[in-house]
Design an enzyme around this catalytic site. Structure first.
Site, short mmCIF file in Angstrom:
data_model
loop_
_atom_site.label_atom_id
_atom_site.label_comp_id
_atom_site.label_asym_id
_atom_site.label_seq_id
_atom_site.Cartn_x
_atom_site.Cartn_y
_atom_site.Cartn_z
N ASP A 209 61.12 66.48 69.81
CA ASP A 209 61.74 67.29 68.85
C ASP A 209 60.86 68.64 68.68
OD1 ASP A 209 64.19 67.79 66.86
OD2 ASP A 209 62.26 67.51 65.49
N GLU A 238 61.82 70.51 72.97
CA GLU A 238 62.73 71.35 72.34
C GLU A 238 62.24 72.68 72.13
OE1 GLU A 238 65.92 71.45 68.62
OE2 GLU A 238 64.10 70.62 68.46
#
Ligand code: CA
Length: 495
Positions: A209, A238
């Site tokens: 993330d 990400e």
């Protein structure tokens, strides 16, 4: 994990409730409430395991599950991004044994498992907030300071110190304190944590993330440490940036101006996603429509390995693609056809096959609806064809057919991509290697068109037999062919 895979993304609280007994657990603040779009709905790991055959039947070879670690937060705990224990499965999703069993069962069916991890922040419910192991474990500000979310500051030669500090040390949210990975003990803790999970459970990949938000030197150390233990392990970050020049910075072995190497095999392809969001919603023009796809892919020279990028139409943080295209199934089919035939590792968000809708604003609950049939007593059961509407079955079967083609034609995994400048609203590209060739014709016009094929002679000239792969029928490749309105035609070429 590599381009031979196709990923199905699941939000573990919203898929299937395999064990209603764990919906509310002692010691966990938030209780189940399916009436609240942003509440906990009770789905769990057992529910995912129970429906692996559904995912297998669709044709996916990997599942990415949003975070499964404990989120003992008073509210919004269902999405999993406010971790309160990096070593514990959230008891409302199941036990550690459930997680291990799910992974083993998935792998026995040829389905890999990707774990979603968060190193940038934890949840305010973590004991680190009340009783930190060191005073500098968490970035503290005199008053609450939110990150500016502007990851551009990491590479921008003109950035101000003020903006950079806020970006890297600001909190992701009031409920998500910013971790200081500059503390060597915390850095070691997080690296050991990854290795522990991989070693114990046999995971196939990690999705990281908010990749750019922690200190990048630490993230490089983490990537290197994991790859040292597991040489071919797949990690995808990400890096939510819309320019290829910025995203490519985060892929392993990128030729960066400052010598930075993330040691990260994969990144999400946000630039191609941005192109896809607009391409099928507008008429082609010099820089519009399919020209966006063409121009986005032309920037692949920036990536050390464009085949390792994860491509997607939407995800758990973005408006449903079907909603973006005005619930027009032809536009969705074009986008899916592109997703599964261009380079990269395609990722599909659960419910895409059911034509799920939703805008990401004002509430993310709208894009994370329950999978119908996942809960005891649900009125419909979309896990079974008889419980899906005819339109849903049309989308389901379309995805299944595309994945069947992708499985059969390995050229769609690693074959070269050659594309032609979009012309007259038609974008043509080929995936090809020594053994096989697939041709894709995207007609972005609202009307049927005639396409002259002599422009593609450099590739077409090598083949004599053409098959319409979606229809499993011979296709006559003439000097002029008809291409249906607003559609993708996928052809197999052989001798
Ligand atoms: Ca449950």
């Amino acid at each position: 994990m590599d381009a031979s895979d196709a990923i199905y993304l699941i939000m573990p609280d919203r898929f299937a409730n395999g064990d209603p007994d764990n919906d509310c657990m002692p010691g966990m603040f938030e209780k189940v409430d399916r009436n609240k779009p942003n509440g906990r709905h009770g789905s769990d790991l057992k529910g995912i395991q129970r429906h692996l055959s559904y995912i297998k039947d669709l044709g996916f070879t990997a599942i990415w599950i949003n975070p499964v670690l404990e989120n003992n937060m008073p509210q919004y705990s269902y999405h999993g991004y406010a971790i309160t224990d990096f070593y514990a499965i959230d008891p409302r999703l199941g036990t550690l044994d459930d997680y291990i069993a799910l992974i083993a069962d998935a792998q026995s069916r040829g389905i890999k498992v990707i774990k979603d991890m968060v190193f940038n922040h934890c949840g305010t419910g973590h004991y680190w907030v009340k009783d930190p192991p060191a005073p500098d474990w968490i970035h503290h500000w005199n008053e609450f300071t939110r990150t500016n979310y502007r990851a551009t500051t990491f590479v921008d030669p003109h950035r101000s110190d003020y903006d950079y500090k806020k970006m890297v040390q600001g909190w992701f949210d009031t409920s998500m304190p910013d971790l200081n990975q500059d503390n060597p003990m915390l850095a070691k803790y997080l690296i050991q944590n990854s290795i522990w999970w991989v070693e114990l459970t046999g995971l196939d990949g990690i999705r990281m993330d908010t990749q750019p938000y922690p200190y990048k030197e630490f993230m490089a150390d983490w990537g290197k440490a994991v790859l040292n233990e597991y040489h071919n392990f797949y990690m995808v970050g990400e890096a939510w940036l819309t320019k290829a020049s910025l995203v490519a910075y985060y892929q392993k072995n990128a030729l960066n101006h400052d010598g930075y190497n993330s040691n990260l095999p994969g990144v999400f392809d946000f630039p191609v996603n941005a192109a896809m969001l607009a391409a099928f919603n507008e008429k082609d023009g010099w820089d519009r429509g399919t020209a966006r796809l063409y121009e986005a892919l032309a920037e692949d020279f920036l990536y050390p390995n464009p085949y390792n990028l994860v491509t997607f139409l939407d995800n758990h943080d973005k408006s449903r693609y079907f909603t973006i295209v005005g619930e027009d199934i032809n536009k969705l089919k074009m986008a899916l056809s592109f997703l599964f035939t261009t380079r990269g590792i395609p990722s599909v968000y659960y419910g895409t096959e059911l034509l799920m809708t939703g805008w990401e604003q004002p509430e993310h609950g709208e894009i994370r609806k329950d999978f119908p049939g996942g809960w005891p007593g649900d009125k419909t059961n979309a896990f079974d064809a008889s419980g899906r509407t005819s339109k849903q079955n049309e989308a389901f079967n379309f995805i299944r057919k595309l994945l069947e083609i992708r499985k059969k034609h390995h050229v769609l995994h690693f074959g070269s991509l050659t594309h032609f400048i979009p012309n007259d609203g038609i974008y043509v590209y080929f995936r090809h290697n020594e053994d096989d060739c697939v041709m894709v014709i995207m007609n972005n016009n609202e009307i049927e068109k005639e396409l002259e094929t002599k422009r593609f002679a450099e590739i077409l000239g090598k083949y004599s037999i053409t098959t319409n792969l979606m229809a499993d029928k011979p296709f006559k490749m003439d000097a002029q062919i008809k291409v249906p309105a607003k559609s993708a035609t996928i052809l197999g070429l052989t001798n």
